[in-house]
Design a protein around this motif. Sequence first.
Motif, PDB file in Angstrom:
ATOM      1  N   ILE A   1      -4.759   8.651   0.905  1.00 49.38           N
ATOM      2  CA  ILE A   1      -5.126   9.384  -0.315  1.00 49.38           C
ATOM      3  C   ILE A   1      -4.835  10.874  -0.143  1.00 49.38           C
ATOM      4  N   LYS A   2      -5.180  11.402   1.012  1.00 49.21           N
ATOM      5  CA  LYS A   2      -4.914  12.815   1.293  1.00 49.21           C
ATOM      6  C   LYS A   2      -3.413  13.077   1.320  1.00 49.21           C
ATOM      7  N   THR A   3      -2.670  12.170   1.943  1.00 43.04           N
ATOM      8  CA  THR A   3      -1.225  12.366   2.097  1.00 43.04           C
ATOM      9  C   THR A   3      -0.504  12.361   0.753  1.00 43.04           C
ATOM     10  N   CYS A   4      -0.844  11.427  -0.114  1.00 38.96           N
ATOM     11  CA  CYS A   4      -0.138  11.351  -1.402  1.00 38.96           C
ATOM     12  C   CYS A   4      -0.571  12.467  -2.351  1.00 38.96           C
ATOM     13  N   GLY A   5      -1.776  12.993  -2.161  1.00 37.78           N
ATOM     14  CA  GLY A   5      -2.223  14.123  -2.955  1.00 37.78           C
ATOM     15  C   GLY A   5      -2.555  13.792  -4.397  1.00 37.78           C
ATOM     16  N   LEU A   6      -2.790  12.533  -4.691  1.00 43.53           N
ATOM     17  CA  LEU A   6      -3.028  12.115  -6.071  1.00 43.53           C
ATOM     18  C   LEU A   6      -4.505  11.937  -6.403  1.00 43.53           C
ATOM     19  N   GLY A   7      -5.374  12.180  -5.430  1.00 37.28           N
ATOM     20  CA  GLY A   7      -6.815  12.085  -5.685  1.00 37.28           C
ATOM     21  C   GLY A   7      -7.402  10.720  -5.438  1.00 37.28           C
ATOM     22  N   TYR A   8      -6.649   9.696  -5.733  1.00 33.34           N
ATOM     23  CA  TYR A   8      -7.043   8.298  -5.486  1.00 33.34           C
ATOM     24  C   TYR A   8      -5.784   7.448  -5.502  1.00 33.34           C
ATOM     25  N   ILE A   9      -5.911   6.215  -5.069  1.00 26.24           N
ATOM     26  CA  ILE A   9      -4.798   5.266  -5.082  1.00 26.24           C
ATOM     27  C   ILE A   9      -5.180   4.107  -5.985  1.00 26.24           C
ATOM     28  N   ASP A  10      -4.276   3.729  -6.865  1.00 25.27           N
ATOM     29  CA  ASP A  10      -4.586   2.664  -7.827  1.00 25.27           C
ATOM     30  C   ASP A  10      -4.698   1.298  -7.148  1.00 25.27           C
ATOM     31  N   LEU A  11      -3.749   0.977  -6.294  1.00 25.65           N
ATOM     32  CA  LEU A  11      -3.733  -0.318  -5.610  1.00 25.65           C
ATOM     33  C   LEU A  11      -3.423  -0.093  -4.144  1.00 25.65           C
ATOM     34  N   PHE A  12      -4.310  -0.591  -3.286  1.00 27.40           N
ATOM     35  CA  PHE A  12      -4.102  -0.460  -1.846  1.00 27.40           C
ATOM     36  C   PHE A  12      -4.073  -1.856  -1.244  1.00 27.40           C
ATOM     37  N   LEU A  13      -3.017  -2.136  -0.484  1.00 26.15           N
ATOM     38  CA  LEU A  13      -2.784  -3.476   0.058  1.00 26.15           C
ATOM     39  C   LEU A  13      -2.882  -3.503   1.577  1.00 26.15           C
ATOM     40  N   LEU A  14      -3.326  -4.633   2.115  1.00 26.86           N
ATOM     41  CA  LEU A  14      -3.092  -4.938   3.530  1.00 26.86           C
ATOM     42  C   LEU A  14      -1.633  -5.349   3.615  1.00 26.86           C
ATOM     43  N   HIS A  15      -0.832  -4.620   4.361  1.00 27.32           N
ATOM     44  CA  HIS A  15       0.621  -4.784   4.303  1.00 27.32           C
ATOM     45  C   HIS A  15       1.099  -6.127   4.847  1.00 27.32           C
ATOM     46  N   SER A  16       0.322  -6.705   5.749  1.00 29.06           N
ATOM     47  CA  SER A  16       0.706  -7.994   6.332  1.00 29.06           C
ATOM     48  C   SER A  16      -0.536  -8.683   6.886  1.00 29.06           C
ATOM     49  N   PRO A  17      -0.392  -9.956   7.254  1.00 28.02           N
ATOM     50  CA  PRO A  17      -1.523 -10.642   7.882  1.00 28.02           C
ATOM     51  C   PRO A  17      -1.581 -10.449   9.392  1.00 28.02           C
ATOM     52  N   TYR A  18      -0.696  -9.651   9.960  1.00 27.35           N
ATOM     53  CA  TYR A  18      -0.657  -9.474  11.411  1.00 27.35           C
ATOM     54  C   TYR A  18      -1.974  -8.897  11.939  1.00 27.35           C
ATOM     55  N   GLY A  19      -2.313  -9.287  13.151  1.00 25.52           N
ATOM     56  CA  GLY A  19      -3.505  -8.777  13.815  1.00 25.52           C
ATOM     57  C   GLY A  19      -4.565  -9.831  14.053  1.00 25.52           C
TER      58      GLY A  19
END
Length: 293
Positions: free
Chosen positions: A113-131
């Motif tokens: 959120i800080k990096t994109c500078g947009l105040g919030y993120i509309d959709l945040f995903l777990l990028h993969s099932p790894y781990g």
Amino acid sequence: MAPNSYSLATRLPLPLATNNNLTIPAIHLGVYLMSSREASRAVRAALSSGYRAIDSAQMYRNERDCGKAISDWLGDSSLNTAGLRREDIFFTSKLASNSTDYDTVRNSIRQSIKTCGLGYIDLFLLHSPYGGKQARLTSWRAVEDAVADGEIKIGGVSNFGVKHLEELVASKPQTLPAVNQIEVHPFNTRTGITEFCQSKGIVVEAYAPLARALRMKHPVIAELSRKYSCTPAQLMVRWSLQHGFVPLPKSVSEERIRANGRVESFEIEGGDMQKMDGLDEYLVTDWDPVDAP
């Protein structure tokens, strides 16, 4: 909604009751493997062409560039002639690595959120099932809490196979993922995963919907492109939409970005949809984590 009404202006309701009444644009710009300069230019071109959704990720290393391009475009009245605001643009990012440490994931979300500078993120995903299972479940709990705290609007997953989704359902989470973003196109239809998602009200987002241009000259694609007077890319985007998917076509060309979103003027007939469905060869154009343990 009639199938031929799909366009860049179309917004689809996210199906979950706990989705904060969000809608999701029908077509997103993908920025995978774009440099900072390419991402900035592509985002500006997309927004000027009518796109209202940008799909980035921590792993892409262009969250900052996408966010700045969105903010700059919104603030430029010569480009943003409709007076759109931040809430009119749908921005997605993704967690690079699942973790069994809850705080690590929460901090990672906040950093995006800080990096994109947009105040919030509309959709945040777990990028993969790894781990592994515990990392997936802990990471999902962190996403749920980030939604509850207003840091992100809605959560989802990416590259999850049926077994990963069943595992998440069995854990009785507060909410199910709103989205599963997977590679889907006529040459890799992922029928088992897409049918499971649709049965659970999970939106299927189709990344690499153009199969990374590896099959643009396929005889069936060429034949149907001529029939519908469209480009092969437009045909494949249209195929995704008519299956109820949300495609994420990627391009760094302004002309192609614009063309990829202009698919409202034709509808693929049922027989031709079946013909395209029959092209499935399990073509994987990049990675394939859906069977990860």
